[in-house]
Motif scaffolding. Sequence first.
Motif, PDB file in Angstrom:
ATOM      1  N   ARG A 120       0.838  -1.202   0.000  1.00 54.03           N
ATOM      2  CA  ARG A 120       0.000   0.000   0.000  1.00 54.03           C
ATOM      3  C   ARG A 120       0.873   1.252   0.000  1.00 54.03           C
ATOM      4  O   ARG A 120       0.589   2.226  -0.691  1.00 54.03           O
ATOM      5  CB  ARG A 120      -0.936   0.013   1.211  1.00 54.03           C
ATOM      6  CG  ARG A 120      -2.057  -0.981   1.135  1.00 54.03           C
ATOM      7  CD  ARG A 120      -3.175  -0.496   0.227  1.00 54.03           C
ATOM      8  NE  ARG A 120      -3.915   0.602   0.807  1.00 54.03           N
ATOM      9  CZ  ARG A 120      -4.447   1.595   0.104  1.00 54.03           C
ATOM     10  NH1 ARG A 120      -4.314   1.634  -1.197  1.00 54.03           N
ATOM     11  NH2 ARG A 120      -5.116   2.563   0.703  1.00 54.03           N
ATOM     12  N   GLY A 136       2.106   2.286  -3.148  1.00 59.16           N
ATOM     13  CA  GLY A 136       1.098   2.857  -4.035  1.00 59.16           C
ATOM     14  C   GLY A 136       0.183   1.857  -4.685  1.00 59.16           C
ATOM     15  O   GLY A 136      -0.565   2.192  -5.596  1.00 59.16           O
ATOM     16  N   ALA A 137       0.217   0.583  -4.234  1.00 61.89           N
ATOM     17  CA  ALA A 137      -0.712  -0.392  -4.793  1.00 61.89           C
ATOM     18  C   ALA A 137      -2.140  -0.001  -4.413  1.00 61.89           C
ATOM     19  O   ALA A 137      -2.414   0.313  -3.261  1.00 61.89           O
ATOM     20  CB  ALA A 137      -0.393  -1.789  -4.261  1.00 61.89           C
ATOM     21  N   ARG A 159      -6.113  -0.499  -3.586  1.00 62.98           N
ATOM     22  CA  ARG A 159      -6.824  -1.541  -2.850  1.00 62.98           C
ATOM     23  C   ARG A 159      -7.330  -2.622  -3.789  1.00 62.98           C
ATOM     24  O   ARG A 159      -7.302  -3.806  -3.485  1.00 62.98           O
ATOM     25  CB  ARG A 159      -8.034  -0.925  -2.150  1.00 62.98           C
ATOM     26  CG  ARG A 159      -7.865  -0.903  -0.655  1.00 62.98           C
ATOM     27  CD  ARG A 159      -8.861  -0.002  -0.020  1.00 62.98           C
ATOM     28  NE  ARG A 159      -8.127   0.928   0.827  1.00 62.98           N
ATOM     29  CZ  ARG A 159      -8.694   1.819   1.608  1.00 62.98           C
ATOM     30  NH1 ARG A 159      -9.986   1.938   1.621  1.00 62.98           N
ATOM     31  NH2 ARG A 159      -7.967   2.588   2.354  1.00 62.98           N
ATOM     32  N   TYR A 207      -5.981  -3.623  -6.434  1.00 64.59           N
ATOM     33  CA  TYR A 207      -4.855  -4.484  -6.822  1.00 64.59           C
ATOM     34  C   TYR A 207      -4.688  -5.615  -5.814  1.00 64.59           C
ATOM     35  O   TYR A 207      -4.557  -6.778  -6.173  1.00 64.59           O
ATOM     36  CB  TYR A 207      -3.592  -3.625  -6.896  1.00 64.59           C
ATOM     37  CG  TYR A 207      -2.320  -4.370  -7.278  1.00 64.59           C
ATOM     38  CD1 TYR A 207      -1.910  -4.436  -8.603  1.00 64.59           C
ATOM     39  CD2 TYR A 207      -1.524  -4.971  -6.310  1.00 64.59           C
ATOM     40  CE1 TYR A 207      -0.744  -5.090  -8.962  1.00 64.59           C
ATOM     41  CE2 TYR A 207      -0.357  -5.629  -6.657  1.00 64.59           C
ATOM     42  CZ  TYR A 207       0.027  -5.685  -7.982  1.00 64.59           C
ATOM     43  OH  TYR A 207       1.178  -6.334  -8.314  1.00 64.59           O
TER      44      TYR A 207
END
Lengths: 374, 227
Positions: free
Chosen positions: A286, A289-290, A292, A294
């Motif tokens: 997270r 920058g992944a 949610r 993903y």
Amino acid sequence: MFLALRELRFARSRFTLMGSVVALIAVLMVLLSGLSSGLVNDGVSGLQRLPVTAFAFDAGTKLDSAFSRSVVDADQVARWREQPGVQDAAPFGTMLVNTRSNRGVPIDLALFGVEPGSFLTPTAAEGSGLGAPDGLVVSRTALDAGLRIGDVLTVDRIGTRLTVVGVTADQHTFGHVDVAYLPLAAWRRLHAGVGPGEELRTQQADQATAVAIRGDGTIDLAAGDAAAGTSAVTKETSYGASPGYTAETSTLTLIQVFLYAISALVVGAFFTVWTINRRHELAVLRAMGAARRYLLRDGLVQALVILTASIAVGVAGGAGFGGLMGGTGVPFALEAPAVTFASLLLVLLGLFGAATAIVRVAAIDPLAALGGQR
Amino acid sequence: MTTTERTGLVLSGVTLRLGDGDSVVTALDHVDLTVAPGELVAVVGPSGAGKSSLLAVAGALTIPDEGTVTIDGQDIATMSSRARAAYRRDHIGFVFQSGNLLPALTALDQLRLVGTLSRRRADDRDPAQLLADVGMAHRADRRPHQLSGGERQRIGIARALVGRPSLLLVDEPTAALDRARSHEVVQLLAKETKQTAVATVMVTHDHDVLEHCDRVVEMIDGRLSAG
Ligand SMILES: Nc1ncnc2c1ncn2[C@@H]1O[C@H](COP(=O)(O)OP(=O)(O)OP(=O)(O)O)[C@@H](O)[C@H]1O
Ligand SMILES: [Mg+2]
């Protein structure tokens, strides 16, 4: 997908363990499905095979005993034949008898009395069709019980002799008893308890159990009932009148519902533990920058892979196991649509269990990634 | 990925309060900090001073209660949580204590993972080349549990650089390393900072490595002063 598949490989022992549980559940599910189809076949396949849309019993007959209690006459059949949407209507008689063959085989039969030439007439796959006054066309399953074409059966108590002249292509059973079709005239004599040489009273000469109705979806059952003085039900509803049918199917349905609930819980619990183990990892993702979405997609891919693989293994195992039960007399019938539906339901419930676990953890605060392992 | 001109990181008047209800801690107290592209700034200070909180605010992990945070001229404090996640993905690199690599992935896959986070990643650095740049080409197929702390940290740095970030945030990169490894890792950070013109903020307890930094600031009780 990228991470999901690599994790599956990396943690394969854990996933295999959980997959085995799901596979075992799938085995159970296949066995239950086979048992339940088998019981349904055993109970009502004789009715299922009839080209009938609805049955009309005499007015006021209670459904659960309709096939043994109801009596209708020729007038009621004639009135039904005139109803809009009805393509054909014919008298139909049922009764259970105990018989013994000339080769000493005792066998119980569900006698289906039909008028030869009416739309209810069965097709014989072997031997000859319905026609001879005392000729029976029996269910294929009666061969397993020891009957052969040409056997002469003696009906207990009444003493009437009937000859097996033909065999149907597939299973026709009713209330776990093999069906034997016979001309309605012979059925009437048996139903009235009239032995060989005795006379049938005229009042009984046009009786049957129910009016078998064939038509399209537009039949107004209530209007027909009013005209003919009957209580009509669709063929599917009439299954409930088969002995034991309702109790058996509801018990099995209950067991199946529990099985589905258990599998959803097992998969949900596994993914809860699995994702909680990965909390820190997910927080790092997270922070990187992944989205949610993903993480959710990744987790669902994992769940889907395990579920489909283990359910496929389980279904194959269950089918193999069920094959072994073939000759044992246990009513067992695997039907592709039923097993497919049940497998899909298992996959869906498993995904649901996994999703509820993942959604919670995908909402993790990326702040947790900072600092050491907490 | 973006055409915005690189102007680095600017924090002005940033205040962050943590905790809820009765026990509110002022983790950051009117902090001003500017880091230019290509500059490596070290943040030192005692435990609990607010160093990690500074990284969290600068890295769009959380939004400050007061003040503004701009990266390359863009104010990130006003973005939604979803937009901040996308912004982190495209413009910010994080290096965490002890690397925080994913246990299931090989060194090369740690870097390739970054490319899967969004579809438009044409600008990314080549993972294999980048791994070679940090001296880890010979470890490409190893998983984290087969790597030393220093190797993990190098791979963590490479991972943070895949997306050509404007801002690189590093939290205690040498906490688990011996002296020689610590120097190597910070030298690597300094080199990459210059070469890629990224604005780098590194939190550290390790005064040995400060010589590689362009500037040192000290944080005490949420306040920042030139070190
Ligand atoms: N989630 C939180 N809720 C409440 N207070 C917090 C929270 N996280 C940190 N704090 C407090 O905020 C202050 C600053 O914390 P921070 O983690 O930024 O310190 P730090 O300088 O990074 O310390 P360290 O060197 O030990 O990592 C500390 O007093 C800490 O107790
Ligand atoms: Mg800290």
